[in-house]
Design a protein around this motif. Structure first.
Motif, PDB file in Angstrom:
ATOM      1  N   LYS A   1      42.824 -34.955  63.160  1.00  0.00           N
ATOM      2  CA  LYS A   1      44.152 -35.661  63.007  1.00  0.00           C
ATOM      3  C   LYS A   1      45.064 -35.034  62.227  1.00  0.00           C
ATOM      4  O   LYS A   1      46.348 -35.450  62.203  1.00  0.00           O
ATOM      5  N   GLU A   2      44.880 -33.916  61.731  1.00  0.00           N
ATOM      6  CA  GLU A   2      45.549 -33.031  60.678  1.00  0.00           C
ATOM      7  C   GLU A   2      46.903 -32.492  61.757  1.00  0.00           C
ATOM      8  O   GLU A   2      48.125 -32.556  61.250  1.00  0.00           O
ATOM      9  N   TRP A   3      46.583 -32.157  63.146  1.00  0.00           N
ATOM     10  CA  TRP A   3      47.592 -31.514  64.005  1.00  0.00           C
ATOM     11  C   TRP A   3      48.678 -32.741  64.270  1.00  0.00           C
ATOM     12  O   TRP A   3      49.928 -32.604  64.278  1.00  0.00           O
ATOM     13  N   LEU A   4      48.223 -33.921  64.289  1.00  0.00           N
ATOM     14  CA  LEU A   4      49.024 -35.092  64.733  1.00  0.00           C
ATOM     15  C   LEU A   4      49.753 -35.477  63.649  1.00  0.00           C
ATOM     16  O   LEU A   4      51.022 -35.809  63.602  1.00  0.00           O
ATOM     17  N   TYR A   5      48.941 -35.561  62.600  1.00  0.00           N
ATOM     18  CA  TYR A   5      49.680 -35.888  61.019  1.00  0.00           C
ATOM     19  C   TYR A   5      50.960 -34.775  61.079  1.00  0.00           C
ATOM     20  O   TYR A   5      52.173 -35.199  60.488  1.00  0.00           O
ATOM     21  N   GLY A   6      50.736 -33.356  61.222  1.00  0.00           N
ATOM     22  CA  GLY A   6      51.573 -32.517  60.918  1.00  0.00           C
ATOM     23  C   GLY A   6      52.887 -32.644  61.729  1.00  0.00           C
ATOM     24  O   GLY A   6      54.065 -32.489  61.510  1.00  0.00           O
ATOM     25  N   MET A   7      52.473 -33.077  63.107  1.00  0.00           N
ATOM     26  CA  MET A   7      53.664 -33.255  64.045  1.00  0.00           C
ATOM     27  C   MET A   7      54.466 -34.171  63.678  1.00  0.00           C
ATOM     28  O   MET A   7      55.719 -34.296  63.721  1.00  0.00           O
ATOM     29  N   ILE A   8      53.909 -35.691  63.166  1.00  0.00           N
ATOM     30  CA  ILE A   8      54.565 -36.724  62.721  1.00  0.00           C
ATOM     31  C   ILE A   8      55.441 -36.322  61.669  1.00  0.00           C
ATOM     32  O   ILE A   8      56.666 -36.582  61.537  1.00  0.00           O
ATOM     33  N   TYR A   9      54.889 -35.745  60.597  1.00  0.00           N
ATOM     34  CA  TYR A   9      55.471 -35.405  59.599  1.00  0.00           C
ATOM     35  C   TYR A   9      56.702 -34.486  59.655  1.00  0.00           C
ATOM     36  O   TYR A   9      57.828 -34.572  59.226  1.00  0.00           O
ATOM     37  N   GLY A  10      56.401 -33.462  60.582  1.00  0.00           N
ATOM     38  CA  GLY A  10      57.417 -32.565  60.863  1.00  0.00           C
ATOM     39  C   GLY A  10      58.785 -33.251  61.655  1.00  0.00           C
ATOM     40  O   GLY A  10      59.891 -32.909  61.259  1.00  0.00           O
ATOM     41  N   LEU A  11      58.149 -34.320  62.390  1.00  0.00           N
ATOM     42  CA  LEU A  11      59.359 -35.123  63.287  1.00  0.00           C
ATOM     43  C   LEU A  11      60.321 -35.831  62.051  1.00  0.00           C
ATOM     44  O   LEU A  11      61.567 -35.929  62.156  1.00  0.00           O
ATOM     45  N   SER A  12      59.276 -36.185  61.036  1.00  0.00           N
ATOM     46  CA  SER A  12      60.195 -37.165  60.105  1.00  0.00           C
ATOM     47  C   SER A  12      61.042 -36.283  59.229  1.00  0.00           C
ATOM     48  O   SER A  12      62.291 -36.894  58.840  1.00  0.00           O
ATOM     49  N   GLN A  13      60.749 -35.149  58.982  1.00  0.00           N
ATOM     50  CA  GLN A  13      61.651 -34.278  58.196  1.00  0.00           C
ATOM     51  C   GLN A  13      62.754 -33.643  59.195  1.00  0.00           C
ATOM     52  O   GLN A  13      63.721 -33.460  58.941  1.00  0.00           O
ATOM     53  N   GLY A  14      62.260 -33.220  60.527  1.00  0.00           N
ATOM     54  CA  GLY A  14      63.395 -32.749  61.312  1.00  0.00           C
ATOM     55  C   GLY A  14      64.482 -33.712  61.717  1.00  0.00           C
ATOM     56  O   GLY A  14      65.602 -33.165  62.154  1.00  0.00           O
ATOM     57  N   ILE A  15      64.219 -35.009  62.070  1.00  0.00           N
ATOM     58  CA  ILE A  15      65.166 -36.038  62.235  1.00  0.00           C
ATOM     59  C   ILE A  15      66.434 -35.930  61.468  1.00  0.00           C
ATOM     60  O   ILE A  15      67.369 -36.272  61.740  1.00  0.00           O
ATOM     61  N   ILE A  16      66.247 -35.449  60.064  1.00  0.00           N
ATOM     62  CA  ILE A  16      67.215 -35.412  59.449  1.00  0.00           C
ATOM     63  C   ILE A  16      68.125 -34.553  59.827  1.00  0.00           C
ATOM     64  O   ILE A  16      69.451 -34.601  59.667  1.00  0.00           O
ATOM     65  N   PHE A  17      67.939 -33.151  60.213  1.00  0.00           N
ATOM     66  CA  PHE A  17      68.615 -32.273  60.788  1.00  0.00           C
ATOM     67  C   PHE A  17      69.298 -32.781  62.286  1.00  0.00           C
ATOM     68  O   PHE A  17      70.333 -32.274  62.625  1.00  0.00           O
ATOM     69  N   PHE A  18      68.431 -33.346  62.889  1.00  0.00           N
ATOM     70  CA  PHE A  18      69.119 -34.094  64.122  1.00  0.00           C
ATOM     71  C   PHE A  18      70.206 -35.020  63.706  1.00  0.00           C
ATOM     72  O   PHE A  18      71.431 -34.832  64.611  1.00  0.00           O
ATOM     73  N   ALA A  19      70.084 -35.744  62.647  1.00  0.00           N
ATOM     74  CA  ALA A  19      71.284 -36.527  62.106  1.00  0.00           C
ATOM     75  C   ALA A  19      72.411 -35.783  61.898  1.00  0.00           C
ATOM     76  O   ALA A  19      73.372 -36.062  62.056  1.00  0.00           O
ATOM     77  N   TYR A  20      72.032 -34.694  61.160  1.00  0.00           N
ATOM     78  CA  TYR A  20      73.216 -33.682  60.906  1.00  0.00           C
ATOM     79  C   TYR A  20      74.129 -33.340  62.111  1.00  0.00           C
ATOM     80  O   TYR A  20      75.394 -33.604  62.094  1.00  0.00           O
ATOM     81  N   ALA A  21      73.243 -32.825  63.050  1.00  0.00           N
ATOM     82  CA  ALA A  21      74.101 -32.531  64.252  1.00  0.00           C
ATOM     83  C   ALA A  21      74.701 -33.356  64.882  1.00  0.00           C
ATOM     84  O   ALA A  21      76.150 -33.273  65.460  1.00  0.00           O
ATOM     85  N   ALA A  22      74.049 -34.672  65.052  1.00  0.00           N
ATOM     86  CA  ALA A  22      74.853 -35.489  65.960  1.00  0.00           C
ATOM     87  C   ALA A  22      75.940 -36.306  65.176  1.00  0.00           C
ATOM     88  O   ALA A  22      77.021 -36.656  65.589  1.00  0.00           O
ATOM     89  N   THR A  23      75.677 -36.117  63.650  1.00  0.00           N
ATOM     90  CA  THR A  23      77.128 -36.556  62.851  1.00  0.00           C
ATOM     91  C   THR A  23      77.982 -35.677  62.950  1.00  0.00           C
ATOM     92  O   THR A  23      79.228 -36.324  63.147  1.00  0.00           O
ATOM     93  N   PHE A  24      77.879 -34.309  62.789  1.00  0.00           N
ATOM     94  CA  PHE A  24      78.880 -33.629  62.868  1.00  0.00           C
ATOM     95  C   PHE A  24      79.651 -33.465  64.136  1.00  0.00           C
ATOM     96  O   PHE A  24      80.775 -33.520  64.402  1.00  0.00           O
ATOM     97  N   GLN A  25      78.774 -33.483  65.306  1.00  0.00           N
ATOM     98  CA  GLN A  25      79.607 -33.666  66.809  1.00  0.00           C
ATOM     99  C   GLN A  25      80.262 -34.974  66.687  1.00  0.00           C
ATOM    100  O   GLN A  25      81.570 -34.677  67.440  1.00  0.00           O
ATOM    101  N   PHE A  26      79.640 -36.071  66.300  1.00  0.00           N
ATOM    102  CA  PHE A  26      80.430 -37.270  66.575  1.00  0.00           C
ATOM    103  C   PHE A  26      81.916 -37.500  65.372  1.00  0.00           C
ATOM    104  O   PHE A  26      82.695 -38.036  65.772  1.00  0.00           O
ATOM    105  N   GLY A  27      81.611 -36.877  64.245  1.00  0.00           N
ATOM    106  CA  GLY A  27      82.498 -36.843  63.397  1.00  0.00           C
ATOM    107  C   GLY A  27      83.609 -35.804  63.731  1.00  0.00           C
ATOM    108  O   GLY A  27      84.998 -36.261  63.456  1.00  0.00           O
ATOM    109  N   GLY A  28      83.469 -34.737  64.518  1.00  0.00           N
ATOM    110  CA  GLY A  28      84.595 -33.895  65.144  1.00  0.00           C
ATOM    111  C   GLY A  28      85.393 -34.698  66.079  1.00  0.00           C
ATOM    112  O   GLY A  28      86.560 -34.523  66.040  1.00  0.00           O
ATOM    113  N   TYR A  29      84.598 -35.744  66.853  1.00  0.00           N
ATOM    114  CA  TYR A  29      85.204 -36.273  67.875  1.00  0.00           C
ATOM    115  C   TYR A  29      86.227 -37.292  67.326  1.00  0.00           C
ATOM    116  O   TYR A  29      87.330 -37.561  67.920  1.00  0.00           O
TER     117      TYR A  29
END
Length: 979
Positions: A657-685
C-alpha cells in the motif's frame, strides 16, 4: 480481617500506576519543551520577516531597490521558513527514533560470551564419549555475586550410567544441570563433555546432544504435537507417538477432542501439572540425546504414573549418560552412583547400599524421612507396579478458536464516543483549542498585513513608505509573539490532556485485566505477549486522537489548521465571494484524501497488521520469559524465524500500500498548487472584468486562502496516525465494555458473619470445619480443577457451598480473603522476599514475617542470604531454587491466617528433610482450619480426616486411610503403586 481482605490486585495496580505517573510527568515536561521550542521558532521567523521588511523599506527608499527585489527575497525566506516549520513538527519523531536506536544498537552490538547462534567452536563429534566431568568447579551467579553457590565441586557421570544428585533445596544440584548445558561458565574449574571442555564446543551442537526435563516444565503456546516436535525438528509423527508412549502421555492425548492438535495454551495452562510433565518428558525423549538430565522429572506425577514413567525413563537411560536430581527415593535408589550435596559442596558419594550405612548422612536422612513404618519399608524394597495406568478423560476443553484463525470482533463506535474518553480533561482541551485558534489565525492575519504592505508600496513614497514598512515590521513581530504564546499554550494543554488520557487508559486497562475472569486469558487472542503489546501501544495510539506520540503538537497543529482555513475563508467571503467559492471547492478534495488515508490505516488490513504485531509480541515474550527452556532445546533460531514470519506480514502489507499512500499523499500536496493555478486564472478574469479592482487585494486574498489550504493539506499527513488510533480506541472500548463473569472487585455478595464454620460440598463430597480432605488420583483427573472452583476462578455446574451458602452468592473478595493457597508451581513476583510474603497485605511486624518463615522452614536459608529478607526473588522467583520458592509461597499463605487452606502438591518441590519439617508445620497450620489438599505422596495424605479418590472427574471412593485400605479399591491400588 478487613485489612487481610486487601488483595494483590490493588498492590499491583498501585505499582503499575507508580511507573505510569513517572511517564506522565516526563511526557508533560516534554510537551512544554516542545511548545516552547516551536513557539520560539515562529517568534524568530516572524521577527525575521519584520526585520526583512523594515530593512527592505530602507533599501527601497535609500538605495533604489524595487519592491520586486524585496518580494523576491521575502518569498524565498517565506517558502523556506514554511518548510522549516513543517519539518520542525516532525523533529520529535527523529528524536524518539534516536533514543530507541541507541538502546537497540546497544543490544545488537553487545557480544554474548555464550552465543547459541554462533557458528564458532568445535562441533560435537558424533562418536564422542558421552561422559560429563566436573573438575574443581566453583560458581557464583552473576546476578548474585555476593553468594557463592558451588565450592570446588568434582564428579564424573560415566558413560551409560545414571548419576543421582541429592541434597536439600538450594544446595547447588540444579546449578550443576545448568552448567552442563553451558547456560553459565564457572568462575573456577571446568565442565567437560567426553573429555572436551564445553567452553570450546559449539553451543548449539552441545545442547542438541542433551535432553532435559526440568522441575517446572514449560510448554509453549502451540499444539501438543508441535511442543514435542520442538525436541527435534526433523522428527516424524511416528517417532512423536513412540516418545509419547514412553512418557505415558499417549493415551490421555488420544482422548482429547483435538488429540495431537490440541492447543496447550500459554505455558501449557490448559493441561494439568502431570500432563505437562509427561509432554515435556516426551519432548526430551524424542531428541534421542546422548546425555539425559532429569531435574525432578516426575515430581508432578501421581504415584501410579510416576512408577510407569520412571520405568520408561530407566529404559530411555540405557546407553545414555543420565544425571538425575530427585527427592523421592524411588527415583534415585537404583542409580549407579549417588552424590550428596550440602551448601554447594559434595559431602558424600556412593551407591544406595553404601550411603545407607553412613550415619546421619545426607542420603541416609533422606531415606529415613521417607520411611513409613516396617510394613512400608518392607514393601518399599519390593519393586513392583501392580497395574497399568488407567486411561483418563482429560478435563481440557477444546477451544473453538485457534491462534491461527481467530478473528477479533471489534465494536462499532462513533467518533463522539471515542472522543468522550478524554472528557475529564475538557478544561485542557478547551484551553488548547483557544490557543490553537490564536495560532491558526496568524497565517490569514499575515496575509492581511502583507496586502497592506503591497498597497502602501503602490501609493506611498519616501519617508512615509519607510514608516509604513516599519509599522508592518512591528506587526510581524507581534504575530511572532502571538505564535510563541499560542504554541506553548496549545501544545502544553493538548499534551497534558493526552498524557492524562494515556495514563488513565493504561491504568484502567490493567485494572480491567486484573478483574476479568480467568477463562478470558485462556483465549489464544489474549496471551501475555498480546495483552502486553495492547497495553503498551493501544493506549498511546488511542491518545493520538488528542495527541501524537509523546507530545500534543499534532493535535495542536490540526486545530490550528482548522482555524487557519476557516478564518481565511471568512476573509475571502467578506471581500469577494466568487473567489472564496472557488477556493472552497478544493477543500473537499483535501479532506477526502485525508479521510481515504485514515481508512487505509484502520480497515481489515490494519487489523491484520496489528494482529501480526501482537503475535510477534507473544512469541518474543514467550521466548524471553522461558529462555532457559528455549536454550536447553537449542531452539533460538526457530523462535527467531517464527518472530520474523509475523513481522514480515505488516512489512509486506506496507509494501503493497505504500504506492497508494504515496499517490494519495502526493495528491493532497499537489492540490494546493492546482488551487494556485485556478485562483490566479480566475483572479485574472475578475480583475479583467473589474470585479476585483486591486491586484494587492487579490494577492492578499489569494495568500490568505492558499495558506489556509496549505495548512489543511498538512493535516492529511497525519491520517495514518488517526487510522491506527481509531483501531486502538475500538479495541479499548471493547475491553472496557467486556463484563467480567467473576469480578473480585464487585462489592455485591454476602459476607457471612461466621466464616470459620465451613462446609464444602461438591462432587458429592463434604468436609466439615477443622477437617482435612485429601484428593488423590491420577494426573489430569480433575483434582486441581476442584481447587480452582473452590476459589471461584471458574463457574461450574452443581453446587459448591461454604457455610451452607453457594459460593456464587459470596462476595468474591471476602471469600478469597479467607483462603490460603499453595500451588504445585509457585509464582513469586520480582520483589523482595519480604514483599512476596506480605503480598497484598499491609506491612506487618518483622516478627510475624519471621514466624511465618519458621513455620514454612524458610527462616534458615533466608538468614544465610547476604540481603536476607530484602533479597530480590527475580522474575518468577528465578533467583531462588524450586524448594526455596515453594517455602516462600507457603509462608505467604500462612501469614494470612486463612480459615480455609488449599494445598495443591504444596511440598512437591522440597527435599525429603525439608518436606518432613514443612509437612509438620502444615499439619500444625491445619489445626482449626478446613484444609483441602492434593498430594501424590502417602505421607501427605495418610493423616487426612477424609480421603476422596478422583477418577475421570468423578469421586469414586471416600473414607479414611484405614477404611479405604480395607476396601482394596482404587486407593489401595494407588498406595501399592507407590510402595
Amino acid at each position: 480481617m478487613q485489612r487481610r481482605a486487601e488483595s494483590g490486585q490493588a498492590e499491583e495496580l498501585a505499582r503499575y500506576n507508580k511507573h505510569l505517573a513517572v511517564a506522565k510527568s516526563v511526557g508533560i515536561k516534554k510537551n512544554v519543551s516542545t511548545g516552547f521550542s516551536l513557539g520560539t521558532l515562529f517568534l524568530v521567523l516572524f521577527s525575521a520577516y519584520g526585520l526583512g521588511f523594515w530593512y527592505g523599506g530602507k533599501l527601497i527608499v535609500g538605495e533604489g531597490y524595487t519592491i520586486g527585489d524585496v518580494m523576491l527575497v521575502f518569498f524565498a525566506m517565506l517558502t523556506g521558513a514554511f518548510s522549516l516549520s513543517a519539518a520542525g513538527n516532525n523533529v520529535e519523531v527523529f528524536a524518539k527514533s534516536r533514543v530507541a536506536a541507541f538502546e537497540i544498537f546497544k543490544l545488537i552490538d553487545r557480544k554474548s560470551p555464550i552465543d547459541p547462534l554462533s557458528t564458532s567452536g568445535k562441533m560435537v563429534d558424533k562418536n564422542i564419549k558421552p561422559e560429563i566431568t566436573f573438575k574443581d568447579v566453583s560458581f557464583t551467579y552473576p546476578a548474585r555475586d555476593d553468594q557463592q553457590i558451588l565450592f570446588k565441586v568434582s564428579f564424573k557421570a560415566e558413560v551409560g550410567k545414571t548419576l543421582a544428585l541429592c541434597g536439600q533445596s538450594g544446595s547447588g544440584k540444579s546449578t550443576c544441570i545448568q552448567l552442563i548445558q553451558r547456560f553459565y561458565d564457572p568462575q573456577e574449574g571446568g565442565v567437560y563433555f567426553g573429555g572436551v571442555d564445553v567452553k570450546t564446543l559449539n553451543v548449539k551442537s552441545l545442547r542438541e546432544e542433551i535432553g532435559v526435563v526440568s522441575q517446572e516444565p514449560v510448554l509453549f503456546d502451540a499444539s501438543i504435537k508441535e511442543n514435542i516436535r520442538y525436541g527435534r525438528l526433523d522428527v516424524t509423527d511416528q517417532q512423536i507417538y513412540e516418545a509419547a508412549k514412553m512418557a505415558n502421555c499417549f493415551d490421555f492425548i488420544e482422548r482429547l477432542p483435538k488429540k495431537w492438535e490440541t492447543q496447550v495454551g500459554e505455558g501449557g495452562a490448559t493441561l494439568s501439572g502431570g500432563q505437562k510433565q509427561r509432554v515435556a518428558i516426551a519432548r526430551a525423549l524424542v531428541r534421542n540425546p546422548k546425555i539425559l538430565l532429569l531435574d525432578e522429572a516426575t515430581s508432578a506425577l501421581d504415584t501410579e504414573s510416576e512408577a510407569i514413567v520412571q520405568q520408561a525413563l530407566e529404559k530411555a537411560s540405557v546407553g545414555r549418560t543420565t544425571i538425575v536430581i530427585a527427592h523421592r527415593l524411588s527415583t534415585i535408589r537404583n542409580a549407579d552412583k549417588i552424590i550428596g550435596f550440602a551448601s554447594g559442596k559434595i559431602v558424600e558419594e556412593g551407591t544406595h547400599e553404601s550411603l545407607l550405612k553412613k550415619e546421619n548422612g545426607v542420603y541416609a536422612n533422606l531415606v529415613n524421612m521417607q520411611s513409613f513404618g516396617e510394613k512400608e519399608e518392607k514393601a518399599e524394597n519390593e519393586k513392583s507396579v501392580k497395574k497399568e495406568l488407567k486411561t483418563q478423560k482429560s478435563i481440557v476443553k477444546s477451544d473453538e478458536k485457534s491462534a491461527e484463525n481467530a478473528e477479533e470482533d471489534l465494536p462499532e463506535a462513533p467518533w463522539t464516543t471515542i472522543l468522550k474518553m478524554n472528557s475529564p480533561e475538557w478544561p485542557f482541551l478547551v484551553t488548547g483549542t483557544i490557543f490553537s485558534a490564536i495560532v491558526g489565525i496568524a497565517q490569514p492575519l499575515f496575509a492581511l498585513i502583507f496586502a497592506k504592505i503591497l498597497e502602501d508600496v503602490s501609493v506611498l513614497q519616501g519617508k512615509e513608505l519607510e514608516e509604513a514598512m516599519g509599522t508592518a515590521a512591528v506587526k510581524f513581530v507581534l504575530l511572532g509573539v502571538l505564535n510563541f504564546v499560542g504554541n506553548i499554550g496549545a501544545i502544553s494543554s493538548f499534551g497534558k490532556a493526552g498524557e492524562e488520557l494515556t495514563m488513565r487508559i493504561r491504568s484502567s486497562a490493567f485494572e480491567k485485566y486484573l478483574r476479568l475472569h480467568l477463562s478470558y486469558f485462556d483465549d489464544p487472542l489474549n496471551s501475555t505477549g498480546a495483552l502486553a503489546t495492547r497495553l503498551s501501544t493501544d493506549a498511546s495510539k488511542n491518545a493520538q486522537l488528542e495527541k501524537k506520540g509523546a507530545t500534543g503538537s499534532r493535535m495542536a497543529l490540526l486545530t490550528q489548521n482548522f482555524f487557519s482555513l476557516g478564518f481565511a475563508l471568512v476573509i475571502a467571503f467578506a471581500n469577494i465571494w466568487q473567489l472564496a467559492f472557488l477556493c472552497l471547492g478544493f477543500v473537499p478534495i483535501m479532506a477526502g484524501t485525508g479521510f481515504f488515508m485514515m481508512q487505509l490505516f484502520s480497515g481489515k488490513m490494519a487489523m491484520k497488521e496489528q494482529k501480526a504485531y501482537e503475535n510477534a509480541g507473544k512469541i518474543a515474550t514467550e521466548a524471553t520469559l522461558n529462555i532457559r527452556t528455549v536454550a536447553s532445546l537449542a531452539r533460538e533460531k526457530t523462535f527467531y524465524d517464527n518472530y520474523m514470519h509475523e513481522v514480515a506480514i505488516p512489512h509486506a502489507s506496507a509494501k503493497k500500500k505504500e504506492w497508494l499512500y504515496g499517490m494519495i499523499y502526493g495528491l493532497s500536496q499537489g492540490i494546493i498548487f492546482f488551487a494556485y493555478a485556478a485562483t490566479f486564472q480566475f483572479g485574472g478574469y475578475l480583475i479583467e472584468k473589474g470585479i476585483l479592482p486591486f491586484l494587492a487585494k487579490f494577492t492578499s486574498l489569494l495568500m490568505a486562502v492558499v495558506f489556509g489550504a496549505m495548512s489543511a493539506g498538512q493535516s492529511s499527513a497525519f491520517a495514518p496516525d488517526f487510522g491506527e488510533a481509531k483501531l486502538s480506541a475500538l479495541r479499548m472500548i471493547k475491553l472496557f465494555n467486556l463484563p467480567s463473569v467473576i469480578d473480585p472487585t464487585n462489592p455485591a455478595g454476602q459476607r457471612p458473619e461466621k466464616p470459620d464454620v465451613k462446609v464444602l460440598k461438591g462432587l458429592t463430597v463434604s468436609v466439615k470445619q477443622g477437617q482435612t480432605l485429601a484428593l488423590v488420583g491420577q494426573s489430569g483427573c480433575g483434582k486441581s480443577t476442584c481447587i480452582q472452583l473452590i476459589q471461584r476462578f471458574y463457574n461450574g455446574e452443581g453446587n459448591i457451598k461454604i457455610d451452607g451458602l453457594d459460593i456464587n452468592f459470596w462476595n468474591l473478595k471476602h471469600l478469597r480473603a479467607h483462603i490460603g493457597f499453595v500451588q504445585q508451581e509457585p509464582t513469586l513476583f520480582e520483589k523482595t522476599i519480604k514483599e512476596n510474603i506480605l503480598y497484598g497485605l499491609p506491612d506487618e511486624e518483622d516478627e510475624l514475617v519471621e514466624r511465618a518463615c519458621k513455620e514454612a522452614n524458610a527462616f534458615n536459608f533466608i538468614s544465610e542470604l547476604p540481603s536476607k529478607y530484602e533479597t530480590n526473588c527475580g522474575k518468577k522467583g528465578s533467583q531462588l531454587s524450586g524448594g526455596q520458592k515453594q517455602r516462600i509461597a507457603i509462608a505467604r499463605a500462612l501469614i494470612r491466617q486463612p480459615k480455609i487452606l488449599l494445598l495443591d502438591e504444596a511440598t512437591s518441590a522440597l527435599d525429603a528433610e525439608s518436606e518432613k519439617i514443612v509437612q509438620d508445620a502444615l499439619d500444625k497450620a491445619r489445626a482449626g482450619r478446613t484444609c483441602i489438599l492434593i498430594a501424590h505422596r502417602l505421607s501427605t495424605v495418610i493423616s487426612a480426616d477424609k480421603i476422596a479418590v478422583v477418577d475421570n472427574g468423578v469421586i469414586i471412593e471416600t473414607g479414611t486411610h484405614d477404611e479405604l485400605i480395607k476396601q482394596q479399591g482404587a486407593y489401595f491400588s494407588l498406595i501399592n503403586s507407590q510402595l
